[in-house]
Design an enzyme around this catalytic site. Structure first.
Site, PDB file in Angstrom:
ATOM      1  N   SER A 235       1.075  -9.759  -0.714  1.00 16.77           N
ATOM      2  CA  SER A 235       0.778  -8.322  -0.662  1.00 16.77           C
ATOM      3  C   SER A 235       1.025  -7.677   0.689  1.00 16.77           C
ATOM      4  O   SER A 235       1.219  -6.467   0.768  1.00 16.77           O
ATOM      5  CB  SER A 235      -0.673  -8.079  -1.091  1.00 16.77           C
ATOM      6  OG  SER A 235      -1.558  -8.803  -0.258  1.00 16.77           O
TER       7      SER A 235
ATOM      8  N   LYS B 200       0.805  -1.222   0.000  1.00 19.25           N
ATOM      9  CA  LYS B 200       0.000   0.000   0.000  1.00 19.25           C
ATOM     10  C   LYS B 200       0.839   1.273   0.000  1.00 19.25           C
ATOM     11  O   LYS B 200       0.358   2.339  -0.398  1.00 19.25           O
ATOM     12  CB  LYS B 200      -0.922   0.002   1.220  1.00 19.25           C
ATOM     13  CG  LYS B 200      -2.103  -0.955   1.121  1.00 19.25           C
ATOM     14  CD  LYS B 200      -3.140  -0.465   0.141  1.00 19.25           C
ATOM     15  CE  LYS B 200      -4.416  -1.270   0.243  1.00 19.25           C
ATOM     16  NZ  LYS B 200      -5.479  -0.748  -0.671  1.00 19.25           N
TER      17      LYS B 200
END
Length: 402
Positions: A302, A51
């Site tokens: 991720s 992110k």
């Protein structure tokens, strides 16, 4: 819709603000999945997830006036930390709205990066609404978690790194939440090499992108609990959906049990800590949910922001499923050395006793007998079955407690 040029520009903008994460080959996962597997380890970023890429690209795109005013966003975890860390680093005030039930570690981490945290609402949607109200009241810039071109382009820089790290890449498997990650990656890869297969993975509890693709429009799904909380987005993005429809070849889903098993396998075999969302892509390949076969494939890990207490429960549950941790209940005569005899059999079979409960009053025992509950550490299912068979052959009525 963003373009390859936007993603290339984002890479130049971001520069060395984020870590060039490794893309490591896995012999174990290659053997288990029937593909040549490489892990893109975004869990190694400073705040533990990909992110940061979109967050810093968005923050660096702000005008001087917007930087001066500050930013606000809503997030239950990874996006919050990415915005907080880079906003503070760039001297930008940040305010993050997080649901009241957000894990304490995520709240404290976000605060430690310098953000002002507002705990509000029972879920992401309520926190997002509160963030929008704060945006208007305080004239802040809203930084969306996924449905923003600068965010999408920032996430897409992963693909540019992959093309350099693994020439000849044939497929990639990416977790899907709102679609910012897969939208950016898919655009960059397909515009560079249309033959690369792009597979997205959602939690079966909230498959918002799969539903949106079928309906050709975002659809709001009801909330549902899942350990893949990082991809538990109820509505696909308006800006990400067209990218997915244009570039993504396949979307599959995985359930919580499959995700939990993938977390354990990543930890045990790859020495890699992944959160639920971060292990979703691995879970899809391990359970043969995709059409990929014998291809050079990248898996996006991720994020790795998982609560250690929750991780311990996943480990224990995985050990139980593999038969490496079993609980047995057996009946024995209530007489001296009865427990000693039982433990002697277990010692001969080289199992490790983790816990013992000796009970003469419950479980409907008769006078003159006792119930012994044992929690044992074994080498696996075959070893566990061997122990059970030996105890039964020794005359002990026995049941395995799941």
């Amino acid at each position: 819709m963003i373009t390859l040029a936007d993603i290339q520009a984002a890479r130049k903008t971001i520069g060395d603000s984020v870590f060039l994460s490794p893309c490591a080959y896995s012999e174990t996962f290659s053997r288990l999945t029937g593909n040549k597997i490489f892990f893109k380890l975004e869990n190694l970023q400073m705040t533990g997830s990909f992110k940061e890429r979109g967050a810093v690209n968005k923050l660096l795109s702000l005008t001087p006036a917007e930087r001066q005013g500050g930013v606000v966003t809503a997030s239950a975890g990874n996006h919050a930390q990415g915005v907080a860390y880079h906003a503070t680093r760039l001297g930008i005030r940040s305010k993050i709205c997080m649901p009241v039930g957000t894990a304490l570690i995520k709240v404290s981490s976000t605060r430690s990066y310098g953000a002002e945290v507002v705990l509000v609402g029972n879920n992401f949607d309520e926190a997002s609404e509160a963030a929008r109200q704060i945006q208007k009241a305080e004239n802040l810039t809203y930084v969306h978690a996924f449905d923003d071109d600068a965010i999408i382009a920032g996430q897409g820089t992963i693909a540019l790194e992959l093309l350099e790290q693994q020439p000849g890449l044939e497929a990639i498997v990416v977790p899907i939440g709102g679609g910012g990650l897969i939208g950016g990656i898919a655009c960059a890869l397909k515009e560079t090499n249309p033959n690369i297969r792009i597979v997205g993975v959602e939690t079966a509890r909230i498959p918002s992108m799969k539903v949106a693709v079928a309906a050709h429009a975002p659809v709001t799904l009801p909330p549902a609990p899942t350990i893949g909380d990082g991809i538990a987005v109820r509505r696909a993005g308006d800006r990400t959906l067209p990218l997915v429809e244009k570039y993504v070849d396949e979307i599959v889903t995985v359930d919580d049990e499959e995700i939990a098993n993938a977390i354990l396998l990543l930890l045990e075999r790859e020495k890699t800590v992944a959160e639920g969302a971060g292990a979703a892509a691995s879970a899809a390949l391990l359970n043969h949910k995709t059409k990929l076969s014998n291809l050079k494939t990248a898996i996006i890990v991720s994020g790795g922001n998982i609560d250690v207490n929750f991780l311990s429960r996943i480990i224990e549950r995985g050990l139980v499923k593999d038969g490496r941790l079993i609980r047995l209940r057996l009946r024995a005569p209530d007489q001296p050395a009865a427990l000693h005899k039982v433990l002697g059999i277990i010692a001969e079979r080289r199992a490790n006793v983790m816990d013992v409960v000796h009970d003469r009053s419950h479980y409907g025992v008769n006078l003159g007998e006792t119930v012994i509950e044992l929690t044992l550490e074994t080498r696996g299912r075959d070893h566990a079955n061997e122990i059970i068979e030996t105890l039964q052959n020794s005359g002990y009525p026995i049941e395995q407690i799941s």
